[in-house]
Enzyme design. Structure first.
Site, short mmCIF file in Angstrom:
data_model
loop_
_atom_site.label_atom_id
_atom_site.label_comp_id
_atom_site.label_asym_id
_atom_site.label_seq_id
_atom_site.Cartn_x
_atom_site.Cartn_y
_atom_site.Cartn_z
CE LYS A 12 60.10 11.57 14.75
NZ LYS A 12 60.41 11.14 13.39
CG PHE A 67 62.87 6.99 8.87
CD1 PHE A 67 63.10 5.63 9.00
CD2 PHE A 67 61.86 7.57 9.62
CE1 PHE A 67 62.33 4.87 9.88
CE2 PHE A 67 61.09 6.81 10.48
CZ PHE A 67 61.33 5.46 10.62
CG ASP A 87 58.68 12.94 5.90
OD1 ASP A 87 58.45 13.63 6.92
OD2 ASP A 87 58.85 11.71 5.94
C1 LIG Z 1 59.82 9.95 12.59
C2 LIG Z 1 59.63 10.19 11.13
C3 LIG Z 1 58.57 9.59 10.42
C4 LIG Z 1 57.64 8.59 11.05
O1 LIG Z 1 56.86 9.15 12.04
P1 LIG Z 1 55.99 8.17 13.00
O2 LIG Z 1 55.21 9.12 13.83
O3 LIG Z 1 56.96 7.34 13.75
O4 LIG Z 1 55.13 7.34 12.11
C5 LIG Z 1 58.40 9.93 9.10
N1 LIG Z 1 59.25 10.78 8.48
C6 LIG Z 1 60.28 11.37 9.12
C7 LIG Z 1 61.15 12.32 8.39
C8 LIG Z 1 60.53 11.07 10.46
O5 LIG Z 1 61.56 11.62 11.09
#
Ligand SMILES: *Cc1c(COP(=O)(O)O)cnc(C)c1O
Length: 394
Positions: A248, A134, A219
């Protein structure tokens, strides 16, 4: 207004792209949030990992109040103090890179992918990402996301992506070529169900990238900022990425994202090549600085490690009496409870009893307490979950 009236307001005026639980939350304090009726809820999934040091941490509140009275926003035409200071703090706690600030995880990943193409240039354009990953919802980020359900209805996607199964070294080696600009992965898949990468998988990515001149992008939007007991999850694996993305928990609850790149790579983003109007604004950066200070002053990395072990052990004990629990996995305070059946109704039954957790990939209960969690609160949470599973005969 009461809860029903607020829900009606949303039904009439807010686009229905979220499946919301029928509660209006009006206040958050540490690990507790309160709804409109004044009911308290123990929050073991605060803000989908955004409130990593709990709701409205006093140090963050104070920093925001102070900064708001001085300068809320200033565009990147000028230099500002908080942006430079936060960049230094992040660089020193990671790998000495340089930072670009934006407002969300998806944007941080977009920036990382654009930088990878710009830096690697000639003949390199492909991105390898993993199944069940994700990376966000903007077009390139959702393309990078290796889950067809998030692609449905949005075709055609961005060209140049290839997906491999997570932790599959053979598939990685096969997919790799001189056309690869970058490999983008989460060191622990979060939304995908709390699956940690193997050290071998990460080291193979590192070696293949080094051999071909491609970049390794991690990420850490969900894993970063201390949740796993280290500032960044990659620090558990003895590997260093070329680019790291964060969001986050970075801003203690405010909207902020960041990409950190090795200085020689970061140099490819010359003036005018990439930008974000709100990126690095003083308010969010001041909150980010206060978040890092709170984590260090209150020794929250250590707390994430000890409480992470404690809750994982408590949850594993539930296995004895509840056959629906298959296994517990995770690192620090990033925990997945693999079930043998669906978890959505367990989440709503827990909420009825004042405990908030999450379910992802249908059969994984996701528990990600704030780094300020205590053993008492963990005991309370585990006993509510135990009670729900007993009542449901699971
Ligand atoms: C939540 C998340 C995203 C996306 O972040 P947004 O602030 O919603 O755009 C990207 N990568 C990971 C691993 C995430 O958990």
């Amino acid at each position: 207004m009461n809860t029903q009236e607020v829900i009606e307001l949303f039904n009439q005026y807010v686009i229905g792209n979220y499946g919301r639980l029928p509660k209006v939350i009006v206040k958050g304090e540490g690990n507790i949030m309160s709804d409109l009726e004044g009911r308290q809820i123990l929050d073991l999934f605060p803000g989908w990992a955004v409130s990593g040091i709990g709701h409205c941490h006093p140090k963050v509140v104070q920093a925001i109040q102070k900064q708001a009275a001085e300068l809320i926003h200033m565009d990147n035409t000028f230099y500002t103090l908080p942006q430079g200071q936060l960049a230094k703090m992040l660089s020193e706690r990671s790998f000495g890179g340089k930072c670009f600030f934006c407002n969300s995880g998806a944007e941080a990943n977009e920036g990382a992918m654009k930088l990878a193409r710009k830096y690697t240039a000639k003949g390199k354009y492909k991105f390898i990402t993993t199944e069940r990953s994700f990376h966000g919802r903007t077009f390139a980020a959702v393309t990078a996301t290796g889950q067809p359900k998030y692609h449905d209805g949005f075709l055609p996607l961005v060209p140049g992506f290839e997906y491999i199964p997570f932790n599959d070294i053979d598939a990685l080696t096969t997919a790799f070529s001189d056309e690869v600009a970058a490999v983008l992965i989460e060191p622990i898949q979060g939304e995908g169900g709390i699956h940690p990468a193997t050290a071998e998988f990460l080291h193979t990515i590192r070696n293949l990238c080094d051999e071909s001149g491609a970049l390794m992008i991690l990420d850490e939007v969900q894993t970063g900022m201390g949740r796993t007991g280290q500032w960044f999850a990659y620090q558990h694996f003895d590997v260093t990425p070329d680019i790291l993305t964060l969001a986050k928990a970075l801003g203690g609850g405010t909207a902020i994202g960041a990409m950190i790149a090795k200085p020689e790579i970061a140099a490819a983003l010359t003036p005018g090549t990439h930008a974000s109007t709100f990126g690095g604004n003083p308010l969010a950066c001041a909150a980010g600085i206060a978040t890092i200070q709170a984590i260090e002053e209150e020794r929250l990395l250590e707390n994430a490690r000890t409480m992470g072990q404690y809750i994982q052990q408590k949850l594993a004990e539930l296995k004895k009496n509840h056959s629906i629990i298959d296994s517990v996995r995770g690192i620090g305070l990033m925990i997945g409870l693999q079930l043998n059946g669906p978890g959505a109704s367990i989440v709503s039954k827990c909420l009825d009893k004042g405990l908030r957790i999450n379910c992802t990939q249908e059969t994984v209960l996701r528990v990600m307490p704030s780094m300020t969690i205590t053993a008492d609160l963990i005991d309370r949470a585990v006993s509510i979950l135990d009670q729900v599973l007993t009542e449901e005969g699971l």
